[in-house]
Design an enzyme around this catalytic site. Structure first.
Site, PDB file in Angstrom:
ATOM      1  N   ASP A  82       6.783   3.867   3.637  1.00 31.25           N
ATOM      2  CA  ASP A  82       7.183   4.897   4.745  1.00 31.25           C
ATOM      3  C   ASP A  82       8.588   5.171   4.751  1.00 31.25           C
ATOM      4  OD1 ASP A  82       6.628   6.858   6.683  1.00 31.25           O
ATOM      5  OD2 ASP A  82       5.678   5.610   8.115  1.00 31.25           O
ATOM      6  N   ASP A 142       0.822  -1.158  -0.055  1.00 32.08           N
ATOM      7  CA  ASP A 142       0.127   0.000  -0.038  1.00 32.08           C
ATOM      8  C   ASP A 142       0.934   1.392   0.070  1.00 32.08           C
ATOM      9  OD1 ASP A 142       1.053  -0.538   2.519  1.00 32.08           O
ATOM     10  OD2 ASP A 142      -1.067  -0.350   3.376  1.00 32.08           O
TER      11      ASP A 142
HETATM   12  P1  IMP Z   1       7.386   1.457   6.526  1.00 33.12           P
HETATM   13  O1  IMP Z   1       8.135  -0.035   7.190  1.00 33.12           O
HETATM   14  O2  IMP Z   1       7.701   2.477   7.562  1.00 33.12           O
HETATM   15  O3  IMP Z   1       7.914   1.726   5.416  1.00 33.12           O
HETATM   16  O4  IMP Z   1       5.872   1.292   6.697  1.00 33.12           O
HETATM   17  C1  IMP Z   1       5.310   0.680   5.837  1.00 33.12           C
HETATM   18  C2  IMP Z   1       3.868   0.219   6.529  1.00 33.12           C
HETATM   19  O5  IMP Z   1       3.283   1.249   7.451  1.00 33.12           O
HETATM   20  C3  IMP Z   1       2.963   0.495   5.545  1.00 33.12           C
HETATM   21  O6  IMP Z   1       2.533  -0.865   4.828  1.00 33.12           O
HETATM   22  C4  IMP Z   1       1.553   0.629   6.289  1.00 33.12           C
HETATM   23  O7  IMP Z   1       0.937  -0.577   6.730  1.00 33.12           O
HETATM   24  C5  IMP Z   1       2.234   1.621   7.307  1.00 33.12           C
HETATM   25  N1  IMP Z   1       1.891   2.864   7.037  1.00 33.12           N
HETATM   26  C6  IMP Z   1       3.031   3.961   6.939  1.00 33.12           C
HETATM   27  N2  IMP Z   1       2.426   5.017   6.521  1.00 33.12           N
HETATM   28  C7  IMP Z   1       1.051   5.071   6.655  1.00 33.12           C
HETATM   29  C8  IMP Z   1      -0.036   5.944   6.468  1.00 33.12           C
HETATM   30  O8  IMP Z   1       0.190   7.224   5.995  1.00 33.12           O
HETATM   31  N3  IMP Z   1      -1.256   5.270   6.458  1.00 33.12           N
HETATM   32  C9  IMP Z   1      -1.631   4.080   6.619  1.00 33.12           C
HETATM   33  N4  IMP Z   1      -0.796   3.166   6.947  1.00 33.12           N
HETATM   34  C10 IMP Z   1       0.566   3.590   6.925  1.00 33.12           C
HETATM   35 MG    MG Z   2       1.426  -2.165   4.552  1.00 34.46          MG
END
Ligand code: IMP
Ligand code: MG
Length: 176
Positions: free
Chosen positions: A102, A99
């Protein structure tokens, strides 16, 4: 009831971009045999459904689930695999469907884990990318939209399980 989230990316824009990504992926993987699309639960289920229905190539759908956040935006720590795919990916072309990217930790973990299973290739596809929040560099081969730092909901993304099925990408303006 609170207000509906403000529209950041409309349903029409999402649809058009998903079609473009599907066309690109269909071109890139034409004549490469069955493509394995691996959706990351829960957030990717709507994007994966929309994207996979628009592909013009043979594909197989798998899911896995990771855990990285506990409540809303409060981080729970390291990435943990909580559900694995059901079939071997050895010798297969794989596209991970997320999705949102981040910090990049989730995708980095998944790329490493899946590459260790000897697939023919691993690429990544994400509906959204918060580029300013990158902590681990990962290549997003197929990207829907780059966005800012705001917490977004809809199109599979939630805030504490709320607003996941909104048809657009929205954000909650806490100043209201
Ligand atoms: P990362 O490991 O920090 O890249 O986080 C990725 C995961 O964090 C995504 O797959 C989402 O499930 C969650 N996430 C990060 N930002 C958002 C947001 O703005 N809305 C909803 N879920 C988010
Ligand atoms: Mg996710």
């Amino acid at each position: 009831m609170g207000q509906s989230p403000e529209v950041l990316i409309s349903e029409e824009k999402i649809k058009a971009r998903v079609q473009e990504l599907a066309t690109q992926i269909s071109t890139d993987y034409a004549d490469k045999g069955e493509l394995v699309l691996i959706g990351v639960l829960k957030g990717a289920f709507i994007f994966l459904a929309d994207l996979s229905r628009r592909l013009a190539i043979p594909r197989h759908i798998e899911f896995l689930a990771v855990s990285s956040y506990e409540h809303g935006s409060v981080r729970s720590g390291a990435v943990r695999l909580v559900m694995d795919v059901r079939r071997s990916i050895e010798g297969k072309h794989v596209v991970i469907v997320e999705d949102i990217v981040d910090t990049g930790h989730t995708l980095h973990y998944l790329i490493d884990m899946l590459k260790s299973r000897n697939p023919a290739s691993v690429r990544t596809c994400a509906l959204l990318h918060k580029e300013h929040k990158t902590e681990v560099d990962v290549d997003v081969d197929y990207l829907g939209f780059s966005i800012g730092d705001e917490w977004v909901v809809g199109s599979g993304l939630d805030y504490d399980e709320k607003d996941r099925t909104l048809p657009y990408i929205g954000w909650i303006n806490s100043a209201d």
